[in-house]
Design a protein around this motif. Structure first.
Motif, PDB file in Angstrom:
ATOM      1  N   LYS A 166     -33.991 -90.395 -95.367  1.00  0.00           N
ATOM      2  CA  LYS A 166     -35.406 -90.961 -96.038  1.00  0.00           C
ATOM      3  C   LYS A 166     -36.419 -91.558 -94.980  1.00  0.00           C
ATOM      4  O   LYS A 166     -37.640 -91.408 -95.088  1.00  0.00           O
ATOM      5  CB  LYS A 166     -34.744 -92.211 -96.779  1.00  0.00           C
ATOM      6  CG  LYS A 166     -35.696 -93.054 -97.581  1.00  0.00           C
ATOM      7  CD  LYS A 166     -35.117 -94.267 -98.457  1.00  0.00           C
ATOM      8  CE  LYS A 166     -36.067 -95.016 -99.238  1.00  0.00           C
ATOM      9  NZ  LYS A 166     -37.062 -94.000-100.370  1.00  0.00           N
ATOM     10  N   SER A 167     -35.986 -92.390 -93.820  1.00  0.00           N
ATOM     11  CA  SER A 167     -36.814 -92.542 -92.896  1.00  0.00           C
ATOM     12  C   SER A 167     -37.728 -91.445 -92.147  1.00  0.00           C
ATOM     13  O   SER A 167     -38.874 -91.243 -92.022  1.00  0.00           O
ATOM     14  CB  SER A 167     -36.168 -93.309 -91.862  1.00  0.00           C
ATOM     15  OG  SER A 167     -35.615 -94.679 -92.503  1.00  0.00           O
ATOM     16  N   GLU A 198     -40.247 -90.187 -94.902  1.00  0.00           N
ATOM     17  CA  GLU A 198     -41.288 -91.131 -95.255  1.00  0.00           C
ATOM     18  C   GLU A 198     -41.943 -91.843 -94.152  1.00  0.00           C
ATOM     19  O   GLU A 198     -43.057 -92.617 -94.469  1.00  0.00           O
ATOM     20  CB  GLU A 198     -40.545 -92.013 -96.354  1.00  0.00           C
ATOM     21  CG  GLU A 198     -39.874 -91.309 -97.407  1.00  0.00           C
ATOM     22  CD  GLU A 198     -39.516 -92.431 -98.601  1.00  0.00           C
ATOM     23  OE1 GLU A 198     -39.387 -93.601 -98.052  1.00  0.00           O
ATOM     24  OE2 GLU A 198     -39.228 -91.925 -99.609  1.00  0.00           O
ATOM     25  N   TRP A 219     -31.707 -91.613-103.073  1.00  0.00           N
ATOM     26  CA  TRP A 219     -30.574 -91.762-102.682  1.00  0.00           C
ATOM     27  C   TRP A 219     -29.549 -92.187-103.635  1.00  0.00           C
ATOM     28  O   TRP A 219     -29.814 -93.058-104.384  1.00  0.00           O
ATOM     29  CB  TRP A 219     -30.892 -92.831-101.427  1.00  0.00           C
ATOM     30  CG  TRP A 219     -29.710 -93.584-100.802  1.00  0.00           C
ATOM     31  CD1 TRP A 219     -28.406 -93.084-100.822  1.00  0.00           C
ATOM     32  CD2 TRP A 219     -29.587 -94.736-100.050  1.00  0.00           C
ATOM     33  NE1 TRP A 219     -27.525 -93.889-100.282  1.00  0.00           N
ATOM     34  CE2 TRP A 219     -28.248 -94.899 -99.566  1.00  0.00           C
ATOM     35  CE3 TRP A 219     -30.513 -95.574 -99.261  1.00  0.00           C
ATOM     36  CZ2 TRP A 219     -27.843 -96.025 -98.830  1.00  0.00           C
ATOM     37  CZ3 TRP A 219     -30.512 -96.441 -98.605  1.00  0.00           C
ATOM     38  CH2 TRP A 219     -28.983 -96.701 -98.287  1.00  0.00           C
ATOM     39  N   VAL A 254     -28.217 -87.614-100.583  1.00  0.00           N
ATOM     40  CA  VAL A 254     -29.541 -87.594-100.626  1.00  0.00           C
ATOM     41  C   VAL A 254     -30.126 -86.598-101.146  1.00  0.00           C
ATOM     42  O   VAL A 254     -29.699 -85.379-100.673  1.00  0.00           O
ATOM     43  CB  VAL A 254     -30.326 -88.243 -99.127  1.00  0.00           C
ATOM     44  CG1 VAL A 254     -29.843 -86.933 -98.234  1.00  0.00           C
ATOM     45  CG2 VAL A 254     -31.641 -88.358 -99.235  1.00  0.00           C
ATOM     46  N   ASP A 287     -40.086 -86.853-103.081  1.00  0.00           N
ATOM     47  CA  ASP A 287     -39.363 -87.969-103.746  1.00  0.00           C
ATOM     48  C   ASP A 287     -38.023 -87.960-103.044  1.00  0.00           C
ATOM     49  O   ASP A 287     -37.309 -87.079-103.027  1.00  0.00           O
ATOM     50  CB  ASP A 287     -39.157 -88.181-105.018  1.00  0.00           C
ATOM     51  CG  ASP A 287     -38.775 -89.555-105.371  1.00  0.00           C
ATOM     52  OD1 ASP A 287     -38.663 -90.359-104.759  1.00  0.00           O
ATOM     53  OD2 ASP A 287     -38.435 -89.559-106.669  1.00  0.00           O
ATOM     54  N   VAL A 288     -37.698 -88.910-102.262  1.00  0.00           N
ATOM     55  CA  VAL A 288     -36.436 -88.971-101.538  1.00  0.00           C
ATOM     56  C   VAL A 288     -35.240 -89.888-102.404  1.00  0.00           C
ATOM     57  O   VAL A 288     -35.659 -91.030-102.679  1.00  0.00           O
ATOM     58  CB  VAL A 288     -36.438 -89.647-100.278  1.00  0.00           C
ATOM     59  CG1 VAL A 288     -35.021 -89.675 -99.426  1.00  0.00           C
ATOM     60  CG2 VAL A 288     -37.381 -88.741 -99.276  1.00  0.00           C
TER      61      VAL A 288
END
Length: 375
Positions: free
Chosen positions: A51-52, A55, A10, A27, A7-8
């Motif tokens: 995040k990118s 994910e 932010w 983050v 799980d990211v």
């Protein structure tokens, strides 16, 4: 044991497109296993970019999102997973943000391993050399010189024997820099170490040399990042010619970059950030490199309590790691995210003996400041 979720998280204090300062966003990585053990890590980087990288769905065998690589794997195979992430995300970069994302995951994996084996991370790293670590307080100077002096004096009154200032344009205005350091030195006395962080603002060798001469009377302990860390020849000239320690490296990633920096720039102190350089796994290699070259290693640390805890465990397990950066950020992320953030007492932090990194996170705080819809 298997990884079932990455799980990211932010976090951001200002509104999404409002101005954001150091420490006002973060983050966090939360890795969950099928037996209920949860590990946390972080990286001091662009949250949306990280995040990118984590994910994103795969494009091909060497352009895979890190979450996809990790799901179903054994989190205890830390070195194997580091290599797998590095290799299979190669097309997203073997430096920079790709390593930032790996750093956060690596820290979380060490946290899981410590909890699984019921030992603190420093024990997994070979055991602790010390129970307490000397700390230096880092603060961002105010626009007002008197306010900066009061802040420096307050750190000394808390027991810090060493302080550092940088940011908010320090390094741009020569006259103001002089007045700030003069006031601080007079306020704290001669027995306190004072370091300065220029964030790369001294343009070139001759300029840096002249600026140092203006400040030489204040007995500066070290000058951090006088020029950007990729100006290796300039670093070496400064290291070879100035009678003060030249330091840097907080923005570097991976053993390879630090090897070039140490060999070509010849800094007195190298400053990897565990959340950027490749995590605990990689900073172990960087520390060996520093020792081999006779260079001191003092990690960079100006983020959340997760970074603080990870840095304490790492330094405790090294022979010469007896100085840690202790942020004076007033951001709620720094002050409230980790409920049991290790405090400074008489200028030192105590090494925790809780399994893993020993973190207790504030779940209510995460809910309040989590960015859930960045579009």
């Amino acid at each position: 044991m298997k990884i079932i979720d990455v799980d990211v998280i932010w976090l951001r204090v200002p509104e999404l497109f409002d101005e954001c300062e150091w420490g006002e966003d973060a983050v966090i990585i939360k890795i969950t296993t099928d037996i209920g053990i949860v590990g946390y890590g972080e990286t001091d980087s662009s949250p949306l970019v990280v995040k990118s990288i984590i994910e994103t769905p795969s494009s091909h065998s060497t352009c895979r999102g890190l979450k996809e690589i990790l799901i179903g794997k054994n989190p205890l195979e830390i070195s194997k997973l580091w290599d797998k992430m590095f290799t299979e995300s190669e097309y997203m970069g073997r430096r920079g943000a790709g390593i930032h994302a790996i750093s956060a995951i690596d820290i979380a994996l060490w946290d899981i391993a410590g909890q699984y084996y019921q030992v603190p991370v420093h024990m997994l790293l070979g055991g602790k050399y010390r129970d307490k670590i000397n700390a230096y307080g880092t603060f961002i100077p105010s626009d007002n010189v008197d306010d900066s002096c009061k802040k420096a004096l307050s750190l000394v009154e808390q027991g810090f024997k060493s302080i550092k200032l940088g940011g908010n344009g320090f390094g741009i205005d020569a006259s103001k820099d002089y007045d700030t350091l003069k006031c601080i030195r007079e306020a704290v006395g001669q027995h306190i170490d004072i370091a300065i962080d220029l964030v790369g603002l001294w343009h070139n060798f001759s300029y840096a040399q002249s600026r140092y001469k203006m400040l030489e009377e204040f007995n500066i302990n070290w000058i951090e990042e006088p020029v950007p860390s990729d100006r290796l020849k300039c670093y070496r000239r400064l290291s070879d010619s100035l009678p003060v320690k030249i330091t840097g490296g907080e923005a570097l990633t991976s053993y390879a970059e630090f090897k070039q920096f140490i060999e070509d720039a010849n800094p007195a102190i190298v400053q990897p950030d565990i959340t950027r350089c490749g995590g605990i796994t990689e900073i172990k290699k960087i520390n060996f490199l520093a020792e081999e070259n006779g260079i001191n290693l003092v990690p960079h640390g100006f983020s959340t309590g997760i970074l603080l805890h990870a840095t304490i465990h790492f330094l405790a397990s090294t022979r010469f790691g007896n100085l840690i950066e202790y942020s004076q950020s007033d951001s709620p992320i720094y002050n409230e995210l980790v409920k049991n953030k290790v405090p400074v007492i008489n200028g030192q932090v105590e090494v925790p003996d809780i399994p893993g990194l020993g973190l207790i996170l504030n779940e209510d705080f995460i809910k309040e400041y989590r960015v859930t819809n960045p579009n």
